[in-house]
Scaffold this active site. Sequence first.
Site, PDB file in Angstrom:
ATOM      1  N   LYS A  93       0.846  -1.189   0.000  1.00 41.42           N
ATOM      2  CA  LYS A  93       0.000   0.000   0.000  1.00 41.42           C
ATOM      3  C   LYS A  93       0.881   1.240   0.000  1.00 41.42           C
ATOM      4  CE  LYS A  93      -0.422   0.014   5.045  1.00 41.42           C
ATOM      5  NZ  LYS A  93       0.453   1.170   5.249  1.00 41.42           N
ATOM      6  N   MET A 126      -1.087   5.386  13.279  1.00 38.83           N
ATOM      7  CA  MET A 126      -1.113   5.700  11.850  1.00 38.83           C
ATOM      8  C   MET A 126      -1.781   4.543  11.088  1.00 38.83           C
ATOM      9  SD  MET A 126       0.290   8.705  11.458  1.00 38.83           S
ATOM     10  CE  MET A 126       1.396   9.847  12.284  1.00 38.83           C
ATOM     11  N   CYS A 127      -0.992   3.631  10.563  1.00 38.37           N
ATOM     12  CA  CYS A 127      -1.547   2.592   9.692  1.00 38.37           C
ATOM     13  C   CYS A 127      -2.349   1.542  10.441  1.00 38.37           C
ATOM     14  CB  CYS A 127      -0.433   1.966   8.863  1.00 38.37           C
ATOM     15  SG  CYS A 127       0.315   3.189   7.744  1.00 38.37           S
ATOM     16  N   VAL A 128      -1.970   1.227  11.679  1.00 46.59           N
ATOM     17  CA  VAL A 128      -2.776   0.285  12.462  1.00 46.59           C
ATOM     18  C   VAL A 128      -4.128   0.919  12.768  1.00 46.59           C
ATOM     19  CG1 VAL A 128      -2.970  -0.986  14.640  1.00 46.59           C
ATOM     20  CG2 VAL A 128      -0.772  -0.925  13.432  1.00 46.59           C
ATOM     21  N   THR A 131      -6.357   1.394   9.578  1.00 47.92           N
ATOM     22  CA  THR A 131      -6.901   0.108   9.143  1.00 47.92           C
ATOM     23  C   THR A 131      -8.013  -0.348  10.085  1.00 47.92           C
ATOM     24  OG1 THR A 131      -4.776  -0.483   8.117  1.00 47.92           O
ATOM     25  CG2 THR A 131      -6.309  -2.294   8.595  1.00 47.92           C
TER      26      THR A 131
END
Length: 195
Positions: A93, A126-128, A131
């Site tokens: 990603k 952030m990404c955790v 998501t």
Amino acid sequence: MEIAENAALVVVDVQKGFEEADFWGPRNNPEADDNIAALIDVWQSTGRPVVFVRHDSSKPESPLRPGYEGNELKEYVERRRGKGAGPELFLTKTVNSAFLGTPDLGAWLREAGISQLVLAGIQTNMCVETTARMGGNLGYEVVVAYDATYTFDLEGPFGWRMSADEVARASAVSLHGGGFARVVTTQELVDAADA
């Protein structure tokens, strides 16, 4: 806590570039890598699906940019890829959410009939978190293994600064308190998955 037989463990951005402390600054949860490894091990040994996510940063100065060593998954994660008895997906990603990667995570989960996700990885806020929020919005039951994530000190508006611990706690409170995800410990997940 119940962990479904087909609950997917989503391992988010556990990449070598996050070891570059000069770029990121101080971090929290020093035990996170051991906890991530423990979750992968129990998921693989019980035949549950595992999703490995890699962030391919478009920023030329990022330690996560493609073609740079920091883009690679950390060694302990790479060693475990392909070793489980259950299904496995690898996706890349360029944004925060694993749901906006290639191949399409949502399509893979729907095809497999998966409705429960367990998230671990980097960075907590952030990404955790992104998501987890998207997963919650899409109707998945999302569980975040808090101590199998970590993040870094962060500066925001008005000169406000938060330590990595404060940032991670704020993220956990928002996710759990806001109903996006259940935030738990690695041990709780290991015990539930082994039961």
